[in-house]
Every structure is written in structure tokens, then in C-alpha cells.
Enzyme design. Sequence first.
Site, PDB file in Angstrom:
ATOM      1  CD  GLU A   1      45.561 -26.947  61.934  1.00  0.00           C
ATOM      2  OE1 GLU A   1      44.466 -27.024  62.306  1.00  0.00           O
ATOM      3  OE2 GLU A   1      46.300 -27.694  62.222  1.00  0.00           O
TER       4      GLU A   1
ATOM      5  CD  GLU B   1      35.335 -30.379  68.183  1.00  0.00           C
ATOM      6  OE1 GLU B   1      34.080 -30.853  68.848  1.00  0.00           O
ATOM      7  OE2 GLU B   1      36.146 -30.911  67.984  1.00  0.00           O
TER       8      GLU B   1
END
Length: 139
Positions: free
Chosen positions: A68, A57
Site C-alpha cells: 500500500e 522489504e
Amino acid sequence: MSPSTDGPRTIEDVDWDALTAAATDAMRRAYAPYSRYPVGAAALTEDGRTVTGMNIENASYGVTLCAECSLISALIASGGGRLRAFVCVDGTGAVLMPCGRCRQLLYEHRGTGMTLLTVSGLRTMDQVLPDAFGPENLA
Ligand code: THU
């Protein structure tokens, strides 16, 4: 011998428990201080490599990299190739469905018959992203 003959030959050859364990291990290295929702992903390539990723993040929330995304980066960084089997997990280690955007990412790098372990059991890439837009549309 072509590298593509070295990997699993059928989906029955895939050790889903081991792949899920690899995803769970990757999840533990997630950087998710904002959502506190760590995700890990793992995939087998057609030539038998295991590639993993975790969400990363950012204080600018929209910049977040899904697990992913990291996995696809690992795929390309380790030599590319096609994905054969995929699973991602949440912070408890439970199987998680890849988000819509990431289904598109996975679709781009899918091998023929790519299979995902999902909350509904084993599903093909075509089942989780039917009638997909893809590279063939740009050919
Ligand atoms: N997330 C993933 O990494 N993959 C998904 O398929 C679903 C969502 C992450 C993004 C964000 O860091 C956190 O989960 C909460 O949305």
C-alpha cells in the site's frame, strides 16, 4: 470537463476482476526476500487511473514498505487524486486485508464512498477503519 468525471461513476462500474489481476501482477514484482510473503495492491482513482504497488522489504526489517505504501507513492507520483476502489492480494493471488497502518494510509487518500474488496466482500473505507483519525482532525 473535470478529470473526476472520467472515472467509474458507481461501484458497480468497477471491474474487480481486472483490478485484482493488476494487484496480482504487481505482487509478482514484490521484493520480499525476508518474509517471502509477496503482496500486491491495485486501486482505481476517481479520474480512472489504475495505480499499483508491491511490498519492498529491507535487511533492516522495520524499514519494509508495504504494498500500500508503494501504491500511495505511485498515486502521488502519477498526479495524485482520490482513491475509488482498492484491492490487495497475497502470494497466491487471494484477497488480503490491508494491515492497520495501511488502512490509515488509504484513509488519507480516499474518495467519497471508496470501496475495498476484502475477505468479507466489498467494504467501505469507513467500515474497515471506523471512527478514523484523519486530516479533518488537524483542520
Ligand atoms: N504486507 C503488505 O505489504 N501489506 C499489508 O497490508 C500486510 C503486510 C507485507 C509487509 C511484509 O513485507 C510482508 O507483507 C509480511 O508482513
